[in-house]
Design an enzyme around this catalytic site. Structure first.
Site, PDB file in Angstrom:
ATOM      1  N   GLU A  99       2.477  12.773  -8.762  1.00 27.79           N
ATOM      2  CA  GLU A  99       1.982  13.712  -7.769  1.00 27.79           C
ATOM      3  C   GLU A  99       3.046  13.970  -6.713  1.00 27.79           C
ATOM      4  OE1 GLU A  99      -2.707  12.251  -7.691  1.00 27.79           O
ATOM      5  OE2 GLU A  99      -1.421  11.993  -5.939  1.00 27.79           O
ATOM      6  N   CYS A 112       5.604  15.153   0.606  1.00 26.82           N
ATOM      7  CA  CYS A 112       5.449  13.751   0.255  1.00 26.82           C
ATOM      8  C   CYS A 112       5.919  13.569  -1.183  1.00 26.82           C
ATOM      9  CB  CYS A 112       3.991  13.342   0.417  1.00 26.82           C
ATOM     10  SG  CYS A 112       3.688  11.584   0.166  1.00 26.82           S
ATOM     11  N   CYS A 119       2.531   2.436  -9.737  1.00 26.93           N
ATOM     12  CA  CYS A 119       3.093   1.487  -8.775  1.00 26.93           C
ATOM     13  C   CYS A 119       2.733   0.071  -9.195  1.00 26.93           C
ATOM     14  CB  CYS A 119       2.550   1.762  -7.367  1.00 26.93           C
ATOM     15  SG  CYS A 119       3.277   0.714  -6.082  1.00 26.93           S
ATOM     16  N   CYS A 123      -1.778  -2.596  -4.227  1.00 27.66           N
ATOM     17  CA  CYS A 123      -2.533  -2.671  -2.973  1.00 27.66           C
ATOM     18  C   CYS A 123      -3.974  -2.245  -3.257  1.00 27.66           C
ATOM     19  CB  CYS A 123      -1.900  -1.788  -1.912  1.00 27.66           C
ATOM     20  SG  CYS A 123      -0.222  -2.320  -1.441  1.00 27.66           S
ATOM     21  N   CYS A 126      -5.368   1.404  -2.556  1.00 23.30           N
ATOM     22  CA  CYS A 126      -4.537   2.521  -3.012  1.00 23.30           C
ATOM     23  C   CYS A 126      -4.842   2.857  -4.467  1.00 23.30           C
ATOM     24  CB  CYS A 126      -3.057   2.162  -2.860  1.00 23.30           C
ATOM     25  SG  CYS A 126      -1.920   3.415  -3.479  1.00 23.30           S
ATOM     26  N   SER A 225       4.721   0.001   5.588  1.00 26.89           N
ATOM     27  CA  SER A 225       3.281  -0.028   5.333  1.00 26.89           C
ATOM     28  C   SER A 225       2.761  -1.409   5.693  1.00 26.89           C
ATOM     29  CB  SER A 225       3.006   0.284   3.853  1.00 26.89           C
ATOM     30  OG  SER A 225       3.377   1.608   3.554  1.00 26.89           O
ATOM     31  N   HIS A 227      -0.628  -2.310   7.634  1.00 22.75           N
ATOM     32  CA  HIS A 227      -2.054  -2.265   7.271  1.00 22.75           C
ATOM     33  C   HIS A 227      -2.867  -3.512   7.619  1.00 22.75           C
ATOM     34  CE1 HIS A 227      -0.690   1.299   5.371  1.00 22.75           C
ATOM     35  NE2 HIS A 227      -0.169   0.711   4.329  1.00 22.75           N
ATOM     36  N   CYS A 345      -3.252   9.420  -2.145  1.00 22.74           N
ATOM     37  CA  CYS A 345      -2.245   9.288  -3.186  1.00 22.74           C
ATOM     38  C   CYS A 345      -2.851   8.722  -4.471  1.00 22.74           C
ATOM     39  CB  CYS A 345      -1.127   8.372  -2.701  1.00 22.74           C
ATOM     40  SG  CYS A 345       0.237   8.251  -3.849  1.00 22.74           S
TER      41      CYS A 345
END
Length: 359
Positions: A99, A112, A119, A123, A126, A225, A227, A345
């Site tokens: 994307e 972006c 990935c 996480c 996500c 990141s 969080h 995402c």
């Protein structure tokens, strides 16, 4: 990352690699500058279209290499102007989908960018992290996303230019470090896409040694990141990142990065309803940030089907933001865009692969 028996992709070559290729074809080095401009400023689809080169050179170059652009598998446009693309890359064993998103601002667009298909960091909040890692993107696949976006903007005749690039899409950029650096070097080239270092931001969960190397390189801004304000909570919501580089070591690493007088490190903090959005957690975040020259970018979580988190209460978001402001921390609240087109995402790609995408 070229398949056996397949011509090299010109978009994957650095300027010096392109120069070497042209010299191997019997051409003087300055030809590389001409070809480079065709690739990145004019976005031609074939070496045969490079009309200021001799016909013989165009034919030799087409025999030696090709131009493989990402293919737009789907494009959705939000009511707020956000445009999200699903792009297909390569074919056969090397096929992958990613994307990229164009985000309208008042005076420009921000894009972006993805650096990996999927990935590996997993996480828990996500969608991309739940996909696992398919593979790294090549430099040309990273940069090709920009060519797709620029072609879209040219077609819709917008007065806003693409100005800012954020490597915050699919994947962990620093786990594809060499290809990321080659792509950024190409971005800086004045005869190419010509982006200033001030307009490039790389987001990472905290990968060593890449985070320190990139932070010292001066090739772009760094976003972390975070969080969570404690190691315990970070281990729960982003376990791989937290265990690979514990929070105290992450902060110590960031303190070693040289910053210019007006530079800061951006800390990204996704507010998960009832998980990390309390006033006590805001105070703990203040304590951590007192050791680093940084600012905070708060993001209210955008709910994703199948994931166990909720969007935070607006009052909790406001209180969290105020708690940081009151302690002198620069904080912005990122407005959620593209909710009607699977904004978070990985959401659109997941829906695309399941055949649930919106028309």
């Amino acid at each position: 990352m070229t398949l056996a028996g397949k011509k090299p992709n010109l978009l994957d070559l650095s300027f010096h690699q392109l120069e070497a290729l042209l010299v191997s074809l019997g051409e003087p080095p300055f030809r590389a500058r001409q070809v480079w401009q065709w690739l990145w400023q004019k976005a031609v689809a074939s070496p045969l279209s490079m009309t200021n080169l001799s016909k013989a050179l165009r034919e030799r170059l087409a025999e030696a290499a090709e131009i493989r652009m990402p293919r737009v598998a789907q494009k959705l446009e939000s009511s707020d102007g956000t445009v999200k693309f699903v792009l297909d890359l390569d074919e056969g064993e090397n096929a992958a989908s990613i994307e990229t998103v164009l985000i309208p601002e008042k005076t420009h667009y921000t894009q972006c960018l993805s650096t990996q298909a999927g990935c590996a960091m997993a996480c828990t909040f996500c969608r991309t992290g739940q996909m696992g890692l398919t593979r790294n993107l090549t430099p040309g696949e990273i940069l090709g996303q920009i060519l797709v976006a620029k072609a879209h903007l040219a077609a819709v005749d917008t007065r806003l230019n693409l100005r800012n690039l954020v490597f915050m899409g699919m994947g962990e950029p620093l786990l594809n470090y060499n290809n990321l650096l080659q792509a950024i070097e190409a971005l800086h080239h004045p005869q190419g896409l010509d982006f200033s270092t001030r307009r490039i931001t790389v987001s990472t969960v905290g990968i060593v040694p890449g985070i320190l190397e990139f932070g010292r390189s001066g090739m772009g801004a760094l976003a972390v990141s975070l969080h969570a304000p404690t190691q315990e909570l970070r281990e729960k919501i982003m376990p791989k990142a937290a265990k690979a580089l514990p929070l105290n070591k992450l902060i110590e690493t960031l303190k070693q990065i040289p910053l210019k007088p007006r530079e800061t490190i951006t800390f990204e903090y996704v507010l998960l309803g009832g998980v990390n959005d309390s006033l006590q957690q805001a105070k703990e975040l203040v304590r951590i940030l007192s050791h680093v020259k940084g600012k905070v970018n708060l993001i209210a979580y955008n709910e994703s089907p199948g994931l166990p988190y909720k969007t935070p209460d607006p009052a909790a978001v406001e209180a969290f933001q105020k708690a940081l402001w009151d302690k002198g921390i620069t904080v912005t609240l990122r407005k959620s865009k593209g909710r009607d087109i699977f904004a978070a995402c990985g959401q659109l790609l997941a829906a695309h692969e399941m055949g649930e995408e919106k028309e």
